[in-house]
Design a protein around this motif. Structure first.
Motif, PDB file in Angstrom:
ATOM      1  N   ASP A  62       0.808  -1.454   0.027  1.00 49.15           N
ATOM      2  CA  ASP A  62      -0.187   0.036   0.011  1.00 49.15           C
ATOM      3  C   ASP A  62       0.705   1.110  -0.188  1.00 49.15           C
ATOM      4  O   ASP A  62       0.246   2.330   0.121  1.00 49.15           O
ATOM      5  CB  ASP A  62      -0.962   0.085   1.410  1.00 49.15           C
ATOM      6  N   ASP A  63       2.170   1.272  -0.085  1.00 50.68           N
ATOM      7  CA  ASP A  63       3.172   2.094  -0.033  1.00 50.68           C
ATOM      8  C   ASP A  63       3.573   2.479  -1.617  1.00 50.68           C
ATOM      9  O   ASP A  63       4.514   1.581  -1.971  1.00 50.68           O
ATOM     10  CB  ASP A  63       4.139   2.015   1.151  1.00 50.68           C
ATOM     11  N   VAL A  64       3.129   3.632  -2.417  1.00 47.01           N
ATOM     12  CA  VAL A  64       3.544   4.052  -3.721  1.00 47.01           C
ATOM     13  C   VAL A  64       4.904   4.293  -3.890  1.00 47.01           C
ATOM     14  O   VAL A  64       5.444   4.167  -5.027  1.00 47.01           O
ATOM     15  CB  VAL A  64       2.548   4.883  -4.210  1.00 47.01           C
ATOM     16  N   THR A  65       5.567   4.439  -2.556  1.00 48.90           N
ATOM     17  CA  THR A  65       7.302   4.808  -2.710  1.00 48.90           C
ATOM     18  C   THR A  65       7.665   3.530  -2.837  1.00 48.90           C
ATOM     19  O   THR A  65       9.127   3.477  -2.870  1.00 48.90           O
ATOM     20  CB  THR A  65       7.464   5.584  -1.391  1.00 48.90           C
ATOM     21  N   TRP A  66       7.346   2.435  -2.549  1.00 48.39           N
ATOM     22  CA  TRP A  66       8.005   1.134  -2.563  1.00 48.39           C
ATOM     23  C   TRP A  66       7.981   0.764  -4.150  1.00 48.39           C
ATOM     24  O   TRP A  66       7.151   0.126  -4.730  1.00 48.39           O
ATOM     25  CB  TRP A  66       7.412  -0.098  -1.805  1.00 48.39           C
ATOM     26  N   GLN A  67       9.198   0.976  -4.846  1.00 45.04           N
ATOM     27  CA  GLN A  67       9.152   0.786  -6.314  1.00 45.04           C
ATOM     28  C   GLN A  67      10.538  -0.192  -6.711  1.00 45.04           C
ATOM     29  O   GLN A  67      11.151   0.286  -7.616  1.00 45.04           O
ATOM     30  CB  GLN A  67       9.301   2.278  -6.793  1.00 45.04           C
ATOM     31  N   GLY A 240       2.243  25.073 -13.620  1.00 46.53           N
ATOM     32  CA  GLY A 240       2.445  23.661 -13.140  1.00 46.53           C
ATOM     33  C   GLY A 240       2.954  23.782 -11.736  1.00 46.53           C
ATOM     34  O   GLY A 240       3.248  24.940 -11.119  1.00 46.53           O
ATOM     35  N   GLN A 241       3.351  22.676 -11.111  1.00 45.79           N
ATOM     36  CA  GLN A 241       3.826  22.511  -9.726  1.00 45.79           C
ATOM     37  C   GLN A 241       4.958  21.774  -9.598  1.00 45.79           C
ATOM     38  O   GLN A 241       5.106  20.842 -10.267  1.00 45.79           O
ATOM     39  CB  GLN A 241       2.466  22.088  -8.816  1.00 45.79           C
ATOM     40  N   VAL A 242       5.746  21.910  -8.372  1.00 50.75           N
ATOM     41  CA  VAL A 242       6.835  20.938  -8.001  1.00 50.75           C
ATOM     42  C   VAL A 242       6.183  20.296  -6.743  1.00 50.75           C
ATOM     43  O   VAL A 242       6.236  21.090  -5.680  1.00 50.75           O
ATOM     44  CB  VAL A 242       8.035  21.620  -7.809  1.00 50.75           C
ATOM     45  N   LEU A 243       5.920  19.099  -6.660  1.00 56.64           N
ATOM     46  CA  LEU A 243       5.301  18.134  -5.378  1.00 56.64           C
ATOM     47  C   LEU A 243       6.107  17.098  -5.363  1.00 56.64           C
ATOM     48  O   LEU A 243       6.777  16.347  -6.039  1.00 56.64           O
ATOM     49  CB  LEU A 243       3.828  18.066  -5.372  1.00 56.64           C
ATOM     50  N   LEU A 244       6.114  16.499  -4.007  1.00 55.64           N
ATOM     51  CA  LEU A 244       6.663  15.483  -3.605  1.00 55.64           C
ATOM     52  C   LEU A 244       5.376  14.247  -4.031  1.00 55.64           C
ATOM     53  O   LEU A 244       4.342  14.233  -3.818  1.00 55.64           O
ATOM     54  CB  LEU A 244       6.980  15.156  -2.240  1.00 55.64           C
ATOM     55  N   ASN A 245       6.106  13.525  -5.132  1.00 55.34           N
ATOM     56  CA  ASN A 245       5.161  12.432  -5.711  1.00 55.34           C
ATOM     57  C   ASN A 245       5.858  10.920  -5.934  1.00 55.34           C
ATOM     58  O   ASN A 245       6.894  11.070  -6.400  1.00 55.34           O
ATOM     59  CB  ASN A 245       4.512  13.116  -6.960  1.00 55.34           C
ATOM     60  N   TYR A 246       5.040  10.302  -5.463  1.00 55.07           N
ATOM     61  CA  TYR A 246       5.870   8.631  -5.515  1.00 55.07           C
ATOM     62  C   TYR A 246       7.252   8.695  -5.220  1.00 55.07           C
ATOM     63  O   TYR A 246       8.109   8.008  -5.614  1.00 55.07           O
ATOM     64  CB  TYR A 246       5.745   8.091  -6.987  1.00 55.07           C
ATOM     65  N   GLY A 247       7.537   9.519  -4.078  1.00 51.92           N
ATOM     66  CA  GLY A 247       8.572   9.259  -3.158  1.00 51.92           C
ATOM     67  C   GLY A 247       9.713   9.940  -3.821  1.00 51.92           C
ATOM     68  O   GLY A 247      10.842  10.427  -3.131  1.00 51.92           O
TER      69      GLY A 247
END
Length: 411
Positions: A62-67, A240-247
């Motif tokens: 359930d953690d999208v940062t696990w890639q 646009g934006q700069v965001l923390l996304n998918y780690g």
């Protein structure tokens, strides 16, 4: 005299390696604070969080940062071996141990007849250029396995295949080490090892391949080649934006999907070039395996939607293996990779805030770092092609034979 000079050079190398590694350890243990954001938080927060999940026998589905592929669990769980230390401290010690293992491998390879100690110097100098990030990511562990695989390639293709498969299940990219493998046993060994390990993880731990979906959904990270479009576009009204996304810190907004698709196209073209090279190559020299691996990883790193600072560790490791061989033509690409490492530590973590804000300094850093990588890729590919595909240059005529030929000519 030669033996004395070699001993002095080796002693100097070991002194420099030891001093630079002590400095890296002082930074990750926070005896001294390195400029910029805290690079160790990934270990103490993210890695340790994954550790708590993995030790229950399941992947963090359930953690999208696990890639990461399934064997990455072994790297995340490895600090348990040093049970007398807290998680972060144990991880840093193991990262240092992996660094030491690479040094030992390169020393053994470089001191053989016909080899060169240049590769050991590349590793000794290149790693500290990246700063403490090296010990705060598990990429140095993957690189150690990849270096062992490449160095085993010429004499022990089955060992190379098995190590490559294991490394690829740690972090995918080492599969590119096989691009120049000619022995069928290397491919068979890699396929069997990968199949067995993948099946083992799939049966024993649920969610072993959830990472494939998470990787597919990633965007354009601010340090990537494609991100330069948006760094510049922000100064011309791009909404646009700069965001923390998918780690990772990514650009989100209009046309990001177009640039991300463009990156995938570049990767596909790189793959096509490698296939063409493989079919056209006719000369496979002792250093070709390492040279081709460096070219392949350079291509896929430079064209990727994400170029995280730790990716540079891969390139330093492969560059070091290349220069263990006296015949390698990768001198200039390796020098450019080392220069890119120096710029990388400036853009992350030292001046990462400038990169995120896309100001003049941030854009300049990204143009220089990514420009160095592009140039290294082009020069490395050209050198590989010329040494393996282009018509061989005529061998020089020995001076004595040339004189004899001249005297035999009619006056």
């Amino acid at each position: 005299m030669e033996t004395t000079g070699t001993r002095r050079s080796l002693a100097g190398l070991l002194v420099i390696w030891s001093l630079t590694r002590v400095v890296l350890l002082l930074f990750v243990f926070k005896v001294y604070i390195f400029p910029g954001p805290d690079v160790t938080s990934d270990v103490s927060v993210i890695y340790q969080g994954w550790y708590e999940v993995l030790r229950t026998g399941t992947f963090p589905q359930d953690d999208v940062t696990w890639q990461y592929p399934p064997a990455a669990a072994l790297a995340i769980l490895s600090p348990a071996l040093l049970f007398y230390l807290d998680y972060a401290s144990a991880f840093f010690v193991l990262a240092f141990t992996a660094d030491l293992a690479v040094l030992a491998l390169l020393l053994c390879a470089g001191l053989r007849p016909g080899r060169s100690p240049r590769g050991t110097w590349v590793w000794t100098v290149g790693v500290p250029l990246l700063g403490p990030t090296v010990y705060a990511r598990y990429d140095v562990m993957v690189t150690a396995v990849a270096v062992a695989a490449l160095l085993a390639g010429a004499r022990h293709p089955r060992v190379m295949g098995a190590l490559t498969a294991f490394a690829a299940l740690l972090k995918v990219w080492p599969v590119l080490l096989l691009v120049a493998a000619r022995k069928r046993s290397a491919w068979v060994s890699a396929a069997v090892t990968a199949g067995l390990l993948a099946a083992l993880f799939a049966v024993m731990m649920p969610g072993a391949f959830a990472f494939l979906t998470f990787q597919r959904d990633r965007g354009t990270e601010v340090e990537s080649l494609g991100a330069l479009v948006f760094h510049v576009a922000r100064h011309f009204g791009w909404d646009g934006q700069v965001l923390l996304n998918y780690g990772s810190v990514e650009f989100l907004g209009p046309y990001v999907d177009v640039v991300s698709t463009g990156a995938l196209v570049l990767t596909a073209l790189a793959f096509g070039w490698l296939l063409l090279w493989r079919f056209r190559a006719t000369r496979f020299l002792p250093h070709t395996l390492a040279d081709a691996a460096l070219v392949a990883v350079l291509m896929f790193t430079t064209s990727s939607r994400v170029i995280s600072p730790q990716y540079m560790v891969w390139l330093v490791g492969l560059a070091a293996v290349c220069l263990c061989f006296r015949g390698s033509r990768m001198g200039w690409p390796v020098a450019l990779v080392l220069a890119a490492c120096l710029v990388t530590v400036l853009e992350f973590p030292v001046w990462f805030a400038h990169v995120v804000s896309s100001d003049t300094l941030g854009i300049a850093l990204m143009f220089v770092r990514n420009g160095l990588l592009v140039l290294a890729t082009v020069l490395a590919a050209r050198a590989l092609w010329r040494s393996t595909v282009s018509a061989a240059e005529p061998a020089p005529v020995p001076a004595q034979a040339a004189r004899s030929k001249e005297t035999s000519l009619p006056s």
